[in-house]
Write an enzyme that holds these catalytic residues in place. Structure first.
Site, PDB file in Angstrom:
ATOM      1  N   LYS A  13       0.836  -1.216   0.000  1.00 35.05           N
ATOM      2  CA  LYS A  13       0.000   0.000   0.000  1.00 35.05           C
ATOM      3  C   LYS A  13       0.869   1.264   0.000  1.00 35.05           C
ATOM      4  CE  LYS A  13      -2.300  -0.990   3.826  1.00 35.05           C
ATOM      5  NZ  LYS A  13      -1.742  -2.315   4.179  1.00 35.05           N
ATOM      6  N   ARG A  88      -9.395   0.895   8.902  1.00 32.74           N
ATOM      7  CA  ARG A  88      -8.996  -0.487   9.151  1.00 32.74           C
ATOM      8  C   ARG A  88     -10.084  -1.245   9.907  1.00 32.74           C
ATOM      9  NH1 ARG A  88      -3.130   0.651   8.933  1.00 32.74           N
ATOM     10  NH2 ARG A  88      -1.932  -1.266   8.972  1.00 32.74           N
ATOM     11  N   ARG A 122      11.704  -6.089   4.851  1.00 34.97           N
ATOM     12  CA  ARG A 122      11.495  -4.660   4.573  1.00 34.97           C
ATOM     13  C   ARG A 122      12.469  -3.769   5.346  1.00 34.97           C
ATOM     14  NH1 ARG A 122       5.554  -2.145   5.067  1.00 34.97           N
ATOM     15  NH2 ARG A 122       5.660  -2.691   7.268  1.00 34.97           N
ATOM     16  N   ARG A 155      11.405  -1.721  10.808  1.00 31.21           N
ATOM     17  CA  ARG A 155      10.325  -1.289  11.701  1.00 31.21           C
ATOM     18  C   ARG A 155      10.201  -2.241  12.890  1.00 31.21           C
ATOM     19  NH1 ARG A 155       4.953   0.139   8.261  1.00 31.21           N
ATOM     20  NH2 ARG A 155       4.034  -0.998   9.974  1.00 31.21           N
ATOM     21  N   ARG A 166      -0.568  -8.782  13.329  1.00 33.78           N
ATOM     22  CA  ARG A 166      -1.155  -7.830  12.377  1.00 33.78           C
ATOM     23  C   ARG A 166      -1.987  -8.557  11.329  1.00 33.78           C
ATOM     24  NH1 ARG A 166       4.331  -5.441  10.861  1.00 33.78           N
ATOM     25  NH2 ARG A 166       3.338  -4.230   9.223  1.00 33.78           N
TER      26      ARG A 166
HETATM   27  P1  AMP Z   1       1.003   0.701   8.762  1.00 36.66           P
HETATM   28  O1  AMP Z   1       2.183   1.583   8.555  1.00 36.66           O
HETATM   29  O2  AMP Z   1      -0.184   1.087   7.924  1.00 36.66           O
HETATM   30  O3  AMP Z   1       1.347  -0.763   8.645  1.00 36.66           O
HETATM   31  O4  AMP Z   1       0.530   0.924  10.276  1.00 36.66           O
HETATM   32  C1  AMP Z   1       1.392   0.621  11.363  1.00 36.66           C
HETATM   33  C2  AMP Z   1       0.605   0.473  12.621  1.00 36.66           C
HETATM   34  O5  AMP Z   1      -0.046   1.726  12.935  1.00 36.66           O
HETATM   35  C3  AMP Z   1      -0.527  -0.547  12.585  1.00 36.66           C
HETATM   36  O6  AMP Z   1      -0.064  -1.887  12.797  1.00 36.66           O
HETATM   37  C4  AMP Z   1      -1.395  -0.033  13.731  1.00 36.66           C
HETATM   38  O7  AMP Z   1      -0.810  -0.347  14.980  1.00 36.66           O
HETATM   39  C5  AMP Z   1      -1.305   1.476  13.551  1.00 36.66           C
HETATM   40  N1  AMP Z   1      -2.360   1.952  12.637  1.00 36.66           N
HETATM   41  C6  AMP Z   1      -2.190   2.475  11.394  1.00 36.66           C
HETATM   42  N2  AMP Z   1      -3.371   2.788  10.840  1.00 36.66           N
HETATM   43  C7  AMP Z   1      -4.319   2.447  11.743  1.00 36.66           C
HETATM   44  C8  AMP Z   1      -5.743   2.484  11.754  1.00 36.66           C
HETATM   45  N3  AMP Z   1      -6.431   2.937  10.696  1.00 36.66           N
HETATM   46  N4  AMP Z   1      -6.380   2.056  12.870  1.00 36.66           N
HETATM   47  C9  AMP Z   1      -5.704   1.613  13.933  1.00 36.66           C
HETATM   48  N5  AMP Z   1      -4.363   1.506  13.989  1.00 36.66           N
HETATM   49  C10 AMP Z   1      -3.665   1.920  12.908  1.00 36.66           C
END
Ligand code: AMP
Length: 210
Positions: A13, A88, A122, A155, A166
C-alpha cells in the site's frame, strides 16, 4: 479524487500510494506514517500509541478517526487524497463517511505467505521514509537510502510475532471492509504480487476512468 488503499500489511500500500501521489499530484496520507512521526517526535499521541504499534495491535478507533479528520481538513486535500492504512475497521469506515466522500477503494490482493517474506525483509529510510526490501528492492549501497543517503532501519513491528498479530487483526477487523465497500460499488481489485511498478501502472490507468 478521494482514494482509499486497502489490503493486508505487506501488500505494498505504502509503496504504490507514494508513487501514485507523484503521478496524480494528491497527498498520500498514511495513518501508520502519522503515528510513527508522532512516536519519533515524542508527542502525547506518540506516547499513547508507541506500545500498541510495536505489538502490531490497532490504535483505538476514536484516536485514529480524530487524527484523520484533522488531516483531511488541511488545504492540500482540496483536490483529493490517497488514504493508506485507513480505515482499518468498520467503525472507522462509518465515521469516515460522516466527513468525506470516497470515489474508489483500491484493494491490493496478495497471498499471506508472500506478505510474511515481504515484511520480514522490509527496510525503511530513517530520514525520508523511502521503502526497500533486502531481496526484491535492495538499495544500491547496503543499509543506505538511494534517495537521500539516510540510514535504513527495520520497523519494530516487522518482527515475526507482530507480523502474525497484524495479519490476524487484518483478517478479523479489516477484511470485512471488502464487503462493506463492495456493497457500495466502490471496490477495485488489483494483483499486488506483481512488481511494484506494474501495480502502480495498473492503478494509475484505472484512476483515469474515475
Ligand atoms: P502501517 O504503517 O499502515 O502498517 O501501520 C502501522 C501500525 O499503525 C498498525 O499496525 C497499527 O498499529 C497502527 N495503525 C495504522 N493505521 C491504523 C488504523 N487505521 N487504525 C488503527 N491503527 C492503525
Amino acid at each position: 479524487m478521494n482514494l482509499i488503499f486497502l489490503g493486508p500489511p505487506g501488500a505494498g500500500k505504502g509503496t504504490v500510494a507514494s508513487k501514485l501521489k507523484d503521478i496524480l499530484g494528491l497527498p498520500h496520507i498514511s495513518t501508520g506514517d502519522l503515528f510513527r512521526a508522532a512516536i519519533k517526535n515524542e508527542t502525547d499521541l506518540g506516547k499513547k500509541v508507541k506500545l500498541i504499534i510495536e505489538k502490531g495491535e490497532l490504535v483505538p478507533d476514536q484516536l485514529t478517526v480524530e487524527l484523520v479528520k484533522e488531516r483531511l481538513s488541511k488545504d492540500d486535500t482540496a483536490k483529493g487524497y490517497i488514504l493508506d492504512g485507513f480505515p482499518r475497521t468498520i467503525t472507522q469506515a462509518e465515521a469516515l463517511e460522516t466527513f468525506t466522500k470516497i470515489d474508489s477503494v483500491i484493494n491490493l490482493e496478495i497471498e499471506k505467505e508472500k506478505v510474511i517474506k515481504r515484511l520480514s525483509g522490509r527496510r525503511l529510510c530513517k530520514e525520508c521514509g523511502e521503502g526497500y526490501h533486502i531481496e526484491y528492492m535492495p538499495p544500491k549501497k547496503t543499509n543506505t537510502c538511494d534517495k537521500c543517503g539516510g540510514e535504513l532501519y527495520t520497523r519494530k513491528d516487522d518482527n515475526i510475532e507482530s507480523i502474525s498479530n497484524r495479519l490476524e487483526i487484518y483478517t478479523k477487523e479489516t477484511q470485512p471492509l471488502i464487503n462493506f465497500y463492495t456493497e457500495k460499488n466502490l471496490i477495485k481489485n488489483f494483483d499486488s504480487s506483481l512488481a511494484a511498478d506494474k501495480v502502480v501502472e495498473n492503478v494509475a490507468n484505472f484512476t483515469k476512468s474515475l
